[in-house]
Design a protein around this motif. Structure first.
Motif, PDB file in Angstrom:
ATOM      1  N   GLU A 233      -9.471  12.003 -17.223  1.00 23.49           N
ATOM      2  CA  GLU A 233      -9.777  10.744 -16.541  1.00 23.49           C
ATOM      3  C   GLU A 233      -9.254   9.542 -17.337  1.00 23.49           C
ATOM      4  O   GLU A 233      -8.779   8.565 -16.763  1.00 23.49           O
ATOM      5  N   LYS A 237      -6.035   6.906 -16.077  1.00 24.11           N
ATOM      6  CA  LYS A 237      -6.060   5.438 -16.071  1.00 24.11           C
ATOM      7  C   LYS A 237      -4.844   4.865 -16.809  1.00 24.11           C
ATOM      8  O   LYS A 237      -4.190   3.928 -16.336  1.00 24.11           O
ATOM      9  N   LEU A 240      -1.519   5.622 -14.920  1.00 24.39           N
ATOM     10  CA  LEU A 240      -1.412   4.826 -13.694  1.00 24.39           C
ATOM     11  C   LEU A 240      -0.954   3.403 -14.019  1.00 24.39           C
ATOM     12  O   LEU A 240      -0.098   2.842 -13.316  1.00 24.39           O
ATOM     13  N   GLN A 244       2.505   1.785 -12.655  1.00 25.92           N
ATOM     14  CA  GLN A 244       2.510   0.523 -11.907  1.00 25.92           C
ATOM     15  C   GLN A 244       3.391  -0.520 -12.595  1.00 25.92           C
ATOM     16  O   GLN A 244       4.129  -1.252 -11.942  1.00 25.92           O
ATOM     17  N   VAL A 350      -0.597   9.472  -5.684  1.00 25.33           N
ATOM     18  CA  VAL A 350      -1.661   8.548  -6.094  1.00 25.33           C
ATOM     19  C   VAL A 350      -1.476   7.173  -5.455  1.00 25.33           C
ATOM     20  O   VAL A 350      -2.448   6.532  -5.029  1.00 25.33           O
ATOM     21  N   HIS A 351      -0.238   6.692  -5.377  1.00 31.18           N
ATOM     22  CA  HIS A 351       0.017   5.364  -4.831  1.00 31.18           C
ATOM     23  C   HIS A 351      -0.331   5.260  -3.338  1.00 31.18           C
ATOM     24  O   HIS A 351      -0.467   4.151  -2.810  1.00 31.18           O
ATOM     25  N   TYR A 353      -3.056   6.038  -1.990  1.00 30.44           N
ATOM     26  CA  TYR A 353      -4.498   5.898  -1.798  1.00 30.44           C
ATOM     27  C   TYR A 353      -4.996   4.646  -2.514  1.00 30.44           C
ATOM     28  O   TYR A 353      -4.342   4.124  -3.418  1.00 30.44           O
ATOM     29  N   GLU A 354      -6.161   4.194  -2.110  1.00 34.90           N
ATOM     30  CA  GLU A 354      -6.677   2.924  -2.633  1.00 34.90           C
ATOM     31  C   GLU A 354      -7.025   2.984  -4.112  1.00 34.90           C
ATOM     32  O   GLU A 354      -6.988   1.973  -4.804  1.00 34.90           O
ATOM     33  N   ASP A 355      -7.380   4.173  -4.600  1.00 35.31           N
ATOM     34  CA  ASP A 355      -7.679   4.327  -6.022  1.00 35.31           C
ATOM     35  C   ASP A 355      -7.446   5.785  -6.425  1.00 35.31           C
ATOM     36  O   ASP A 355      -7.312   6.668  -5.563  1.00 35.31           O
ATOM     37  N   PRO A 356      -7.383   6.061  -7.721  1.00 36.34           N
ATOM     38  CA  PRO A 356      -7.099   7.428  -8.181  1.00 36.34           C
ATOM     39  C   PRO A 356      -8.115   8.458  -7.695  1.00 36.34           C
ATOM     40  O   PRO A 356      -7.741   9.604  -7.425  1.00 36.34           O
ATOM     41  N   ARG A 357      -9.377   8.062  -7.599  1.00 29.55           N
ATOM     42  CA  ARG A 357     -10.394   9.016  -7.149  1.00 29.55           C
ATOM     43  C   ARG A 357     -10.120   9.491  -5.721  1.00 29.55           C
ATOM     44  O   ARG A 357     -10.316  10.662  -5.387  1.00 29.55           O
TER      45      ARG A 357
END
Length: 385
Positions: A233, A237, A240, A244, A350-351, A353-357
């Motif tokens: 996890e 972070k 990511l 970005q 991953v990109h 979706y709104e967040d990694p989760r």
């Protein structure tokens, strides 16, 4: 007749004395050393009982390790010792529970229990305490350096003051005496500061080592050697943010060994642990500074690909899947060939979706679709609307 009896008794007594002296000579005792009385015999008996108790404990531990086919490792010995002596209630309860459920424990199970206990020990509070102590030591170290500099300045000023007396023609004897005393005082103060700095440095080094051990215990899976969920996890972070900042693609994948419960039930948990390690090794082969693999829990693994689109990541994962499915594995405990081992996987961008989760959940859903449609396959998650 009385004389003959008396002579015989004296001769026997003399022989007894000689035998006693000879025995004492063998034991290293002097002739004048008295025989041990009841207290000494009691002490010897107590010592022998303690020796016998330890021998029995070592024997029981050996029998326990042999009965469960456990490797002769310090970790296994320590857990067996805790169980036999009741020194660790948590270990004792855990072993009793697994013996009731399965009747046997494995090397992997021991590792997982110890890992859980260590993870419990490495709490955010304990890490914060360690960090506070390091900061305190560093502050103390800085204070000592500052104090040492001020002392040196004061010493220099004092020397200059005393040197004026010599230049002004003052009697040299008292001036030299004061200089000697001043120098001795400075040397003693310098020695004290050096000792304090050395001790502070040793404490800081020990804390640094403890922090590193705590970090490893908190972030690694002790069975497979891979990073664990907590470590993944954190990496997610960081990666990511890098993706970005550099405009790169980033994808995640979930992999789950097919029919793992059947593997455990058929071949035993020890073999199941070896299968976990083997699959972990295959997945780890594709990892690098842009591809990270971790054990997410149980028979499930998670992967992160920076710089790879979801289809590209899907292709890499499928390559590992095909490699595993093509292998003919053998059960090391009995030499029998095992049924084919495979895993299913789901991959997500991953990109998208709104967040990694959310991306991880999408990869997880794709994984279970792969399971539902026959297993031993890799599915790509649809991008979110």
């Amino acid at each position: 007749m009385a004389n003959a009896t008396s002579s015989s008794a004296n001769a026997q007594h003399g022989l007894t004395d000689r035998l006693t002296r000879w025995a004492r000579g063998l034991s290293g005792k002097s002739e004048d050393e008295p025989e041990p009385g009841p207290p000494a015999r009691n002490a010897n008996n107590s010592m022998m009982r303690e020796i016998n108790r330890r021998r029995q404990l070592y024997s029981d531990i050996g029998d326990f390790l042999f009965a469960h086919d456990l490797d002769l490792t310090p970790l296994n010995f320590s857990v067996a010792l805790d169980y036999m002596t009741g020194a660790n209630i948590g270990v004792e309860k855990a072993i009793k529970a697994v013996l009731m459920e399965r009747g046997k424990i494995t090397n992997g199970w021991v590792e997982s229990v110890v890992a859980e206990q260590r993870a419990d020990e490495v709490t955010p509070e304990s890490l914060a305490t360690m960090l506070d102590k390091v900061e305190e030591n560093l502050a103390q170290f800085g204070g000592l350096v500052h104090e040492s500099r001020n002392s040196a300045k004061d010493y220099g000023a004092a020397l200059q003051e005393q040197a004026k007396g010599l230049a002004d023609g003052e009697n040299a004897a008292p001036v030299l005496s004061r200089l000697v005393n001043l120098t001795r005082s400075m040397v003693e103060k310098t020695r004290q500061v050096e000792n304090q700095m050395r001790e502070s440095q040793k404490q800081t080094q020990a804390l640094k080592s403890s922090l590193e051990s705590a970090r490893r215990a908190a972030e690694h899976d002790h069975l497979t050697g891979l990073p664990n969920r907590r470590a993944f996890e954190s990496v997610l972070k960081e990666e990511l943010l890098l993706a970005q900042a550099q405009g790169e693609q980033i994808s995640v994948a979930f992999c789950d060994i097919d029919h793992f419960k059947i593997i455990n039930d058929t071949h035993g948990h020890d073999t199941g642990d070896r299968v976990l390690k083997f699959v972990a090794g295959l997945l780890a082969k594709v990892s690098n500074d842009r591809c990270h693999v971790a054990r997410h829990g149980g028979e499930e693994f998670v992967m992160l690909f920076r710089g790879k689109t979801a289809p590209e990541a899907c292709e890499l994962v499928d390559g590992v899947r095909a490699d595993l499915a093509s292998r003919n594995l053998v059960n090391r405990s009995n030499g029998e060939r095992m049924e084919k081992i495979s895993f299913s996987a789901g991959v997500a961008n991953v990109h998208a979706y709104e967040d990694p989760r959310a991306a991880l959940k999408a990869a997880d859903r794709a994984l279970y679709l792969a399971k539902e449609h026959g297993r031993n396959r890799v599915y790509l998650a649809a991008d979110a609307d």
